[in-house]
Design a protein around this motif. Structure first.
Motif, mmCIF file in Angstrom:
data_model
loop_
_atom_site.group_PDB
_atom_site.id
_atom_site.type_symbol
_atom_site.label_atom_id
_atom_site.label_comp_id
_atom_site.label_asym_id
_atom_site.label_seq_id
_atom_site.Cartn_x
_atom_site.Cartn_y
_atom_site.Cartn_z
ATOM 1 N N ALA A 655 0.840 -1.204 0.000
ATOM 2 C CA ALA A 655 0.000 0.000 0.000
ATOM 3 C C ALA A 655 0.872 1.250 0.000
ATOM 4 O O ALA A 655 1.861 1.319 0.728
ATOM 5 C CB ALA A 655 -0.925 0.002 1.215
ATOM 6 N N TRP A 656 0.473 2.228 -0.812
ATOM 7 C CA TRP A 656 1.225 3.476 -0.958
ATOM 8 C C TRP A 656 0.400 4.645 -0.430
ATOM 9 O O TRP A 656 -0.706 4.916 -0.934
ATOM 10 C CB TRP A 656 1.575 3.704 -2.426
ATOM 11 C CG TRP A 656 2.619 2.743 -2.937
ATOM 12 C CD1 TRP A 656 2.455 1.414 -3.178
ATOM 13 C CD2 TRP A 656 3.987 3.052 -3.236
ATOM 14 N NE1 TRP A 656 3.635 0.867 -3.616
ATOM 15 C CE2 TRP A 656 4.593 1.846 -3.666
ATOM 16 C CE3 TRP A 656 4.741 4.225 -3.198
ATOM 17 C CZ2 TRP A 656 5.929 1.776 -4.055
ATOM 18 C CZ3 TRP A 656 6.074 4.154 -3.580
ATOM 19 C CH2 TRP A 656 6.659 2.949 -4.000
ATOM 20 N N PRO A 657 0.926 5.374 0.562
ATOM 21 C CA PRO A 657 0.185 6.520 1.105
ATOM 22 C C PRO A 657 -0.122 7.611 0.085
ATOM 23 O O PRO A 657 -1.184 8.234 0.166
ATOM 24 C CB PRO A 657 1.117 7.041 2.209
ATOM 25 C CG PRO A 657 1.904 5.845 2.633
ATOM 26 C CD PRO A 657 2.126 5.057 1.373
ATOM 27 N N TRP A 658 0.788 7.867 -0.868
ATOM 28 C CA TRP A 658 0.573 8.997 -1.770
ATOM 29 C C TRP A 658 -0.702 8.842 -2.586
ATOM 30 O O TRP A 658 -1.331 9.837 -2.965
ATOM 31 C CB TRP A 658 1.786 9.213 -2.671
ATOM 32 C CG TRP A 658 1.902 8.353 -3.895
ATOM 33 C CD1 TRP A 658 2.525 7.160 -3.990
ATOM 34 C CD2 TRP A 658 1.429 8.666 -5.224
ATOM 35 N NE1 TRP A 658 2.470 6.682 -5.277
ATOM 36 C CE2 TRP A 658 1.806 7.585 -6.057
ATOM 37 C CE3 TRP A 658 0.731 9.739 -5.780
ATOM 38 C CZ2 TRP A 658 1.500 7.547 -7.418
ATOM 39 C CZ3 TRP A 658 0.424 9.710 -7.141
ATOM 40 C CH2 TRP A 658 0.800 8.628 -7.949
ATOM 41 N N GLY A 694 3.683 8.760 14.228
ATOM 42 C CA GLY A 694 3.882 7.327 14.224
ATOM 43 C C GLY A 694 5.328 6.919 14.212
ATOM 44 O O GLY A 694 6.131 7.376 15.023
ATOM 45 N N ASP A 695 5.703 6.095 13.246
ATOM 46 C CA ASP A 695 7.014 5.445 13.234
ATOM 47 C C ASP A 695 8.170 6.424 13.060
ATOM 48 O O ASP A 695 9.265 6.189 13.561
ATOM 49 C CB ASP A 695 7.059 4.412 12.103
ATOM 50 C CG ASP A 695 5.857 3.500 12.123
ATOM 51 O OD1 ASP A 695 5.904 2.501 12.846
ATOM 52 O OD2 ASP A 695 4.858 3.799 11.435
ATOM 53 N N LEU A 700 5.876 11.004 7.011
ATOM 54 C CA LEU A 700 5.027 9.924 6.530
ATOM 55 C C LEU A 700 5.862 8.964 5.688
ATOM 56 O O LEU A 700 6.757 9.387 4.955
ATOM 57 C CB LEU A 700 3.864 10.481 5.701
ATOM 58 C CG LEU A 700 2.868 11.348 6.465
ATOM 59 C CD1 LEU A 700 1.811 11.915 5.530
ATOM 60 C CD2 LEU A 700 2.212 10.560 7.604
ATOM 61 N N PRO A 701 5.559 7.665 5.757
ATOM 62 C CA PRO A 701 6.419 6.668 5.111
ATOM 63 C C PRO A 701 6.160 6.533 3.613
ATOM 64 O O PRO A 701 5.156 7.019 3.081
ATOM 65 C CB PRO A 701 6.038 5.383 5.839
ATOM 66 C CG PRO A 701 4.591 5.579 6.183
ATOM 67 C CD PRO A 701 4.473 7.049 6.532
ATOM 68 N N ALA A 721 10.536 8.525 5.476
ATOM 69 C CA ALA A 721 10.060 9.868 5.131
ATOM 70 C C ALA A 721 10.038 9.979 3.616
ATOM 71 O O ALA A 721 11.079 9.906 2.971
ATOM 72 C CB ALA A 721 10.978 10.929 5.731
ATOM 73 N N GLN A 722 8.843 10.152 3.030
ATOM 74 C CA GLN A 722 8.698 10.157 1.579
ATOM 75 C C GLN A 722 7.981 11.425 1.128
ATOM 76 O O GLN A 722 6.938 11.800 1.665
ATOM 77 C CB GLN A 722 7.913 8.928 1.117
ATOM 78 C CG GLN A 722 7.928 8.693 -0.371
ATOM 79 C CD GLN A 722 9.222 8.080 -0.869
ATOM 80 O OE1 GLN A 722 10.134 7.816 -0.088
ATOM 81 N NE2 GLN A 722 9.314 7.828 -2.166
#
Length: 740
Positions: A655-658, A694-695, A700-701, A721-722
């Motif tokens: 899964a990709w957050p973007w 979070g992590d 955000l990852p 971090a992305q």
């Protein structure tokens, strides 16, 4: 396990009472603070990573526990040719507080926590840890209680433009220790032993040949350490330095081991800094400055003030539409996070195309920390959120001009090499994202002159070469006006994982998001030029209309009410001997969401809504969108294991957050930005934004597992971090509020 995600991200201000006193330095009231208490346990603190950046590609990175778990964890990683050619310089300081040093009543408290090949912590400084804090103005804090001595450790990375040096290019970190003795008058000694590697930040150091490569030049309170052509200067403002060269062997990097990478390193130490505090003094403070061949910079407080001043207009632009509440808190935290990825280049970097116009800042975007450099695709997906939403218009033009100047045969570079800064061109979508970003720049700024002079030529070069055909088999099919690209061995789209000769998601042919971006680019460019070139605009509009008709006829899956992911080139002509038929691929992927989210979409509103429904029902997870339907036999629900295994899962379930940004935008557009669609888009983004605490606090990852169950929730992975994860969340949070 990561710390539990709160309902409200703890990126808001701590109580004002905690801001005064000696334990926390002065900090802007508006900037987020992220806190982890020792009671969370060693596993959680070790899994929590912190990141500080210097605005030129350099950074500091580590864990809240203090133990390095990656080769990229170091107090100072500096960019030799910003933002690339990065070197790990100062890896760690081994810290010890000693009461009654050298006497029969001596007591020693180790503050450091290190992990060696036996996979045991020693020393175990986390036993004395009280809490960890990540501030947003360049610092991290650790509070320790070492018997009667309270110790505050602060790591502050100086913003590169604030450090004295040639062209302002330098890297420096300060590690400050504040000691407060409570209730006793025993003398205290603080011992600080630097561990260094002076290596490329992707590699690892082993003793052996390296034993003869280090040279030391000690001073009374300083030491210069050199290896090959790399130099690190360490200075203290009060501690004495004693030369005592040592090698420390077999550091174990647990995160690298989880990724099946080499994970054992040896580090060199030139000696030890010692601060003695007499029994008559209840407090003391000492700072170690580490720099890449530069003298110590100014004070931490001065740099912190400059950084807060730098962030102020960025925050103001992002939060202008909000008075208070979750939306303002989210926009503020995302705006602060966005600044980590916007970096200035070295004066040695290739200049953008020459022009008589005013010079733009030499700006680029780092795709992610710790290991990515600047990628074309990531830059232009991220640019509207990172730069336009935050009012950084001149820097947006600088980034656009950098890539426009490197456009070759209509192709925007996929990336610039980490070591040589040479452009590489293996991409089909970066050019189309460039046109999209250029149009968004013109719309946000009203800078028609700058667009016409600097950006329009590259936009037309892209359209012309895509129509006529260019490298990598990129060409418009004259029969349907759709774009085809690649072959079975290429990886030209964002789903580009390849390992050991295997292309895991071969997407040659006609891809859904490429042709949605093609349609969008034609109409966006037509809209941008219509006042000055109405005939050219009309021609682009006609071409877009033809491509749109073909898109709906070829990509729409009437059975599932969604889009096919790609059209596969056939092996044989039709039986009638006519043109070969293109075959739709059966897999269900999220790329179709871009066809539903772009302003200029070939889909009807009803089709947009249908795409949203299937993506939400089959692909959406709390903090990202899966890259493949879990019902597909090729689905991989966990991103873990060897590089081959991880690359196999990268675009086959991970899964990709973007992608939550386009999903939320598609929800808005499918329902005309109604109040209901705003509420629904908000709920899509909220779990991701809450993960800022979070992590990797404040970031955000890159990716998360596709599988998500109550007993095993999805875990973050890839880069902690992305850029586009932050950028798309910020862009659409603001869109929900501003667009009607």
């Amino acid at each position: 396990m990561p710390p539990p995600t709160p309902t409200e991200p703890t990126t808001t201000r701590p109580p004002r009472s905690s801001r005064s006193g000696p334990e926390r330095p002065a900090h802007s009231d508006d900037l987020p603070v992220y806190t982890r208490h020792a009671a969370l346990g060693a596993d959680t603190l070790q899994a929590t990573e912190w990141l500080l950046t210097d605005g030129r590609g350099g950074f500091s990175m580590g864990t809240a526990l203090g133990v390095p778990t990656r080769r990229y964890h170091a107090l100072l990683i500096a960019s030799r040719r910003p933002p690339v050619q990065r070197l790990a310089l100062l890896n760690a300081l081994v810290e010890q507080v000693v009461l009654d040093a050298g006497t029969a009543t001596e007591q020693a408290y180790d503050l450091s926590t290190l992990l060696f090949a036996d996979r045991q912590f020693h020393p175990e400084g986390h036993r004395w840890l009280v809490r960890f804090e990540k501030l947003s103005d360049g610092s991290c804090l650790w509070q320790y209680q070492a018997g009667p001595v309270h110790v505050t450790k602060e790591v502050h990375l100086f913003r590169a433009g604030h450090v004295a040096g040639e062209d302002g290019v330098a890297s420096a970190v300060a590690i400050r220790y504040s000691l407060r003795r409570e209730g006793v008058d025993r003398p205290v000694r603080l011992r600080l032993r630097p561990l260094v590697s002076l290596r490329d930040f992707h590699s690892l150091l082993r003793a052996g040949p390296a034993r003869t490569e280090f040279a030391c030049e000690p001073g009374a309170r300083a030491v210069r350490v050199s290896r090959r052509d790399c130099t690190l200067d360490l200075h203290s403002d009060g501690a004495s330095f004693t030369r005592d060269e040592q090698w420390w062997y077999d550091f174990h990097y647990a995160k690298d081991a989880q990724r099946w990478q080499d994970h054992i390193e040896d580090l060199f130490s030139p000696g030890v800094f010692v601060l003695d505090v007499p029994g008559s003094s209840n407090t003391a403070q000492v700072t170690i400055h580490a720099g890449a061949g530069e003298p110590p910079p100014g004070t931490i407080e001065h740099d912190r003030a400059l950084r807060a001043q730098h962030l102020r207009p960025i925050i103001a632009a992002a939060t202008a539409s909000f008075d208070e509440g979750w939306n303002r808190t989210a926009a503020l935290a995302l705006a602060v996070a966005s600044d980590d990825f916007v970096v200035q280049q070295s004066s040695q970097a290739p200049a953008p195309a020459a022009s008589s116009g005013p010079a733009a800042p030499s700006t680029t975007v780092l795709a992610g920390y710790p290991w990515f450099a600047d990628w074309g695709r990531d830059t232009f997906i991220s640019l509207p959120g990172l730069l336009l939403a935050t009012g950084r218009h001149a820097e947006a033009m600088g980034a656009l001009r950098r890539f426009a100047g490197a456009c070759r045969r209509g192709i925007i570079p996929n990336l610039f090499d980490e070591h040589t800064d040479e452009p590489q061109y293996n991409t089909v979508d970066a050019s189309l994202w460039f046109v999209h970003a250029a149009f968004q720049y013109q719309r946000a700024t009203g800078d028609r002159r700058g667009f016409a002079e600097f950006l329009k030529p590259a936009c037309f070069q892209i359209v012309d070469h895509y129509r006529r055909g260019t490298d990598f088999n990129i060409a418009m099919d004259p029969l349907d006006s759709l774009i085809t690209a690649g072959n079975p061995a290429t990886q030209l789209t964002w789903m580009d994982a390849r390992c050991d000769g295997v292309t895991f998601t071969p997407r040659h042919g006609k891809c859904v998001e490429i042709n949605a971006l093609w349609y969008n680019a034609l109409l966006a460019l037509a809209h941008a030029i219509v006042p000055d070139a109405p005939t050219d605009a009309a021609n682009l509009t006609d071409l877009a209309a033809a491509a749109g008709r073909s898109f709906r006829a070829s990509f729409w899956n009437a059975d599932l009410k969604c889009c096919f992911d790609r059209l596969v080139p056939p092996d044989q002509p039709t039986t009638a001997g006519g043109p070969r038929a293109w075959v739709p691929s059966p897999e269900l992927r999220p790329n179709q969401i871009l066809a539903a989210s772009l302003e200029y979409s070939p889909l009807s509103r009803e089709q947009r809504a249908a795409v949203v429904r299937i993506v939400q029902s089959r692909l959406q997870t709390p903090c990202g969108v899966r890259t493949l339907d879990p019902a597909d036999p090729a689905y991989r629900g966990r991103y873990e294991g060897s590089r081959f295994a991880r690359d196999g899962a990268y675009h086959n379930g991970t899964a990709w957050p973007w992608l939550l940004g386009p999903l939320a935008e598609a929800i808005l557009r499918a329902d005309g930005f109604s109040d209901a669609s705003r509420a629904a888009a908000h709920e899509v983004l909220r779990p991701l934004v809450d993960r800022l605490d979070g992590d990797c606090p404040g970031q955000l990852p890159e990716v998360l597992d596709g599988d998500h169950t109550p007993d095993r929730p999805q875990q973050a992975n890839g880069c902690p971090a992305q850029a586009w994860s932050v950028a798309e969340a910020l862009r659409v949070v603001l869109m929900i509020e501003r667009t009607g």
